[in-house]
Write an enzyme that holds these catalytic residues in place. Sequence first.
Site, PDB file in Angstrom:
ATOM      1  N   LYS A 133       0.822  -1.132  -0.036  1.00 17.54           N
ATOM      2  CA  LYS A 133      -0.051   0.072   0.022  1.00 17.54           C
ATOM      3  C   LYS A 133       0.856   1.146   0.024  1.00 17.54           C
ATOM      4  O   LYS A 133       1.700   1.352   0.869  1.00 17.54           O
ATOM      5  CB  LYS A 133      -1.232   0.143   1.308  1.00 17.54           C
TER       6      LYS A 133
HETATM    7  O1  G3P Z   1      -9.079   1.498   4.841  1.00 19.00           O
HETATM    8  C1  G3P Z   1      -8.903   2.734   5.009  1.00 19.00           C
HETATM    9  C2  G3P Z   1      -9.649   2.861   6.291  1.00 19.00           C
HETATM   10  O2  G3P Z   1      -8.739   2.061   7.167  1.00 19.00           O
HETATM   11  C3  G3P Z   1      -9.579   4.244   6.844  1.00 19.00           C
HETATM   12  O3  G3P Z   1     -10.974   4.192   7.683  1.00 19.00           O
HETATM   13  O4  G3P Z   1     -12.534   5.210   9.196  1.00 19.00           O
HETATM   14  O5  G3P Z   1     -10.352   5.644   9.570  1.00 19.00           O
HETATM   15  O6  G3P Z   1     -11.470   6.601   7.634  1.00 19.00           O
HETATM   16  P1  G3P Z   1     -11.512   5.583   8.480  1.00 19.00           P
END
Ligand code: G3P
Length: 276
Positions: free
Chosen positions: A97
């Site tokens: 990634k």
């Molecule tokens: O895959 C990306 C994710 O982990 C981010 O999620 O909820 O932290 O915006 P969030």
Amino acid sequence: MKIFIDSADIGQIQEAFSWGIVDGITTNPSLIKKAYEKVKASGENISMHDYLCQILETAGDAPVSLEVIGTSEREMTSEGRYLYDTFNKVASNVVVKIPISPSLEANSDHRYDGLKAIRTLSSAGIPINCTLIFTAEQAWAAAKAGAAFVSPFAGRIDDLLRKNMGGAFDKTEYFPAEGLRNSDGAPRIDDNGVHSGVHLVEQCVDIFQTFDFDCEVLAASLRNPRQVRECALVGADVATIPFAVIRDIVDHPKTVEGMNTFCADVVPEYRALFDS
Ligand code: G3P
């Protein structure tokens, strides 16, 4: 649409895989921090290397994204190679990634280093998931550089729009795919033409389909089942979903009500079929 679990928590990953619907895993440094601190707090003494191996083995042949931490092309390329060389031999399922831009500030000299690292690593045959995508043009650039996946962060776009509207909000609350509209239908708020996280995903899908890019749109930062459904409706290739949201997918009060009725209506003769 494939379903990935967005988690580095081995318990959650094992449980979600046991449901038979998970096609891959995405992690990031914040998810690894949360999961590894939980492991350490439980008293278990396991190295990071061995912990990641557990995740990769649980995934089997399903892809697992592991993120670099560097902020320059040189660091990201070398970390990407390290992650792939070290961990891909465990189960042949590592995807590296890389952020679309590793800059920690606007307009830094390093802002194109993500693209350069994607180009170098993908040319070496390493599959790349380009992360922190907030516009379709970022996704487009990542695909052109050779990414196998791009990760538009739907929930964080919704957060941004709600924050710009002012007032408090709950991140897990549903935000309409069509965005917030005035009574005349005009958009009330947008981020440079993006009306919602799902709209961002849709724009990426549309461009990739129009130009036939060999790159999957992996909707990320998803917060509730309806948002997952809407990502499927706009044609996302993959949705990466936190454990709690995958769990919520099977819930509906009418399902529970229906089960109660069916169970209450079982006649003895029908039950007897299963007794033998
Ligand atoms: O895959 C990306 C994710 O982990 C981010 O999620 O909820 O932290 O915006 P969030």
